[in-house]
Design a protein around this motif. Structure first.
Motif, PDB file in Angstrom:
ATOM      1  N   ASP A 147       0.831  -1.215   0.000  1.00 36.97           N
ATOM      2  CA  ASP A 147       0.000   0.000   0.000  1.00 36.97           C
ATOM      3  C   ASP A 147       0.863   1.262   0.000  1.00 36.97           C
ATOM      4  O   ASP A 147       0.351   2.352  -0.208  1.00 36.97           O
ATOM      5  CB  ASP A 147      -0.920   0.007   1.235  1.00 36.97           C
ATOM      6  N   ILE A 148       2.150   1.115   0.265  1.00 37.55           N
ATOM      7  CA  ILE A 148       3.043   2.279   0.271  1.00 37.55           C
ATOM      8  C   ILE A 148       3.727   2.361  -1.087  1.00 37.55           C
ATOM      9  O   ILE A 148       4.314   1.372  -1.537  1.00 37.55           O
ATOM     10  CB  ILE A 148       4.085   2.161   1.402  1.00 37.55           C
ATOM     11  N   LYS A 149       3.651   3.508  -1.709  1.00 36.74           N
ATOM     12  CA  LYS A 149       4.201   3.634  -3.074  1.00 36.74           C
ATOM     13  C   LYS A 149       5.696   3.916  -2.984  1.00 36.74           C
ATOM     14  O   LYS A 149       6.139   5.033  -3.248  1.00 36.74           O
ATOM     15  CB  LYS A 149       3.458   4.748  -3.820  1.00 36.74           C
ATOM     16  N   THR A 150       6.446   2.915  -2.564  1.00 34.01           N
ATOM     17  CA  THR A 150       7.887   3.126  -2.395  1.00 34.01           C
ATOM     18  C   THR A 150       8.601   2.955  -3.736  1.00 34.01           C
ATOM     19  O   THR A 150       8.055   2.382  -4.683  1.00 34.01           O
ATOM     20  CB  THR A 150       8.536   2.140  -1.393  1.00 34.01           C
ATOM     21  N   VAL A 151       9.836   3.424  -3.768  1.00 37.08           N
ATOM     22  CA  VAL A 151      10.644   3.249  -4.985  1.00 37.08           C
ATOM     23  C   VAL A 151      11.333   1.883  -4.997  1.00 37.08           C
ATOM     24  O   VAL A 151      12.129   1.603  -5.879  1.00 37.08           O
ATOM     25  CB  VAL A 151      11.708   4.363  -5.121  1.00 37.08           C
ATOM     26  N   MET A 152      10.970   1.028  -4.051  1.00 37.64           N
ATOM     27  CA  MET A 152      11.599  -0.295  -3.972  1.00 37.64           C
ATOM     28  C   MET A 152      10.918  -1.222  -4.993  1.00 37.64           C
ATOM     29  O   MET A 152      10.148  -2.101  -4.647  1.00 37.64           O
ATOM     30  CB  MET A 152      11.392  -0.833  -2.558  1.00 37.64           C
ATOM     31  N   ALA A 205      -2.000  -5.237   0.865  1.00 43.72           N
ATOM     32  CA  ALA A 205      -1.494  -6.060  -0.235  1.00 43.72           C
ATOM     33  C   ALA A 205      -1.528  -5.346  -1.579  1.00 43.72           C
ATOM     34  O   ALA A 205      -0.988  -5.856  -2.565  1.00 43.72           O
ATOM     35  CB  ALA A 205      -2.296  -7.361  -0.330  1.00 43.72           C
ATOM     36  N   ILE A 206      -2.195  -4.190  -1.633  1.00 49.14           N
ATOM     37  CA  ILE A 206      -2.239  -3.472  -2.921  1.00 49.14           C
ATOM     38  C   ILE A 206      -2.048  -1.968  -2.708  1.00 49.14           C
ATOM     39  O   ILE A 206      -2.267  -1.448  -1.619  1.00 49.14           O
ATOM     40  CB  ILE A 206      -3.562  -3.699  -3.703  1.00 49.14           C
ATOM     41  N   LEU A 207      -1.653  -1.342  -3.819  1.00 50.33           N
ATOM     42  CA  LEU A 207      -1.570   0.121  -3.795  1.00 50.33           C
ATOM     43  C   LEU A 207      -2.966   0.676  -4.065  1.00 50.33           C
ATOM     44  O   LEU A 207      -3.669   0.202  -4.951  1.00 50.33           O
ATOM     45  CB  LEU A 207      -0.604   0.593  -4.886  1.00 50.33           C
TER      46      LEU A 207
END
Ligand code: PDD
Length: 295
Positions: A147-152, A205-207
């Motif tokens: 759910d976190i829009k990380t750059v990973m 589990a999702i963005l």
């Protein structure tokens, strides 16, 4: 503070040691790193660290950027130029720089290689060890927070490559219960066998796709039935229609999943209708109202 940093074949002053803004390490976490102890000026367990480096690189389809002997020389040279007696040498290799694209670049793109040596006080480390440290326990979150829009984005990039290898444009992830979570860079939807729109509810589990949220408005305006419920791969394969949503592709129909044709194998009427209606509902920002407000 390190004085000299190795970047792509050059030993640069700290302030000049730059990597491009479109480096894949920065944009996707698409890289590998190692940290090696330096003690009395010597690299500790360098062979094992370089073994693990080679293995990690291999696991994400990257190669050693130079022969090991040359790499070990660079590491020692960075340690020497920074006059590090005790501390660490850190190295990072990324898949290089090119305009953002989840898919791997071709061999014409050179890897980015960075080596930094950093002194550390052995006395301070020994003092810490003499006292001992406390730890706290917590659930392993590596990496269950989609759910976190990380750059990973390395897992997404690897999944897109795997999809490309099978002639597919997107990868859909599946959880332990066999439910589709979302796409590697999009949310996943179906029009199920009963004709209802289905997409997974938002959880960790999702963005929470902005396109997904706006599409829910579109769906309610059109008076269509929506179930925010997970669906299985089998349900997706038996669906009348499937599609993905993202800012990069609005509503894009999916016509095959794992080689199984969805519906008639062409974009279905609901997906096409939603795509056509989407921009009637969106918020539009232009410079004009902003300028008007300022004046
Ligand atoms: N990705 N899920 C994932 C994992 C995503 O990366 C994206 C978007 C979405 C859809 O979110 P939105 O509707 O807000 O674009 C869902 C962007 C487009 C990308 O990384 O290119």
């Amino acid at each position: 503070m390190p004085r000299i940093i190795y970047v792509n074949g050059r030993y640069l002053a700290y302030g000049a040691a730059m990597v491009h803004a479109e480096d894949r390490g920065f944009q996707f976490g698409d890289g590998i790193y190692e940290v090696i102890e330096v003690r009395d000026g010597a690299l500790i367990d360098a062979t094992r660290h370089l073994d693990r480096l080679a293995r990690s690189l291999g696991e994400i389809a990257m190669e050693m950027p130079m022969p090991r002997v040359a790499f070990a020389h660079v590491l020692r040279e960075v340690v020497r130029r920074n006059r590090v007696t005790d501390g660490t040498v850190y190295l990072q290799i990324t898949r290089g720089t090119r305009p953002r694209d989840f898919l791997f670049p071709g061999p014409e793109v050179r890897q980015t290689v960075v080596v930094v040596a950093r002194p550390a006080s052995r006395a301070a480390a020994d003092a810490r060890a003499a006292t001992g440290i406390a730890v706290k326990t917590l659930a392993d979150p590596r990496w269950a927070r989609c759910d976190i829009k990380t750059v990973m984005l390395l897992p997404a990039s690897l999944a897109k490559e795997a999809a490309r290898a099978e002639g597919a444009k997107e990868a859909w992830f599946v959880d332990e219960a066999g439910h589709v979570t979302e796409g590697a860079s999009s949310n996943a939807w179906i029009v199920d066998a009963a004709g209802r729109l289905r997409t997974r509810p938002t959880d960790e589990a999702i963005l929470r796709g902005v396109t997904r949220t706006t599409l829910i408005d579109v769906i309610s305006r059109l008076g269509l039935e929506l179930l925010e419920e997970p669906f299985t791969i089998a349900e997706a394969k038996a669906a009348r229609e499937a599609f993905i949503t993202a800012a990069t592709n609005v509503v894009t129909p999916v016509i095959a999943i794992d080689g199984v044709r969805i519906g008639d194998g062409v974009p279905g009427p609901v997906s096409r209708r939603l795509r056509a209606a989407f921009h009637d509902v969106v918020e539009r920002s232009t410079n004009e109202p902003v300028l008007a407000r300022k004046c």
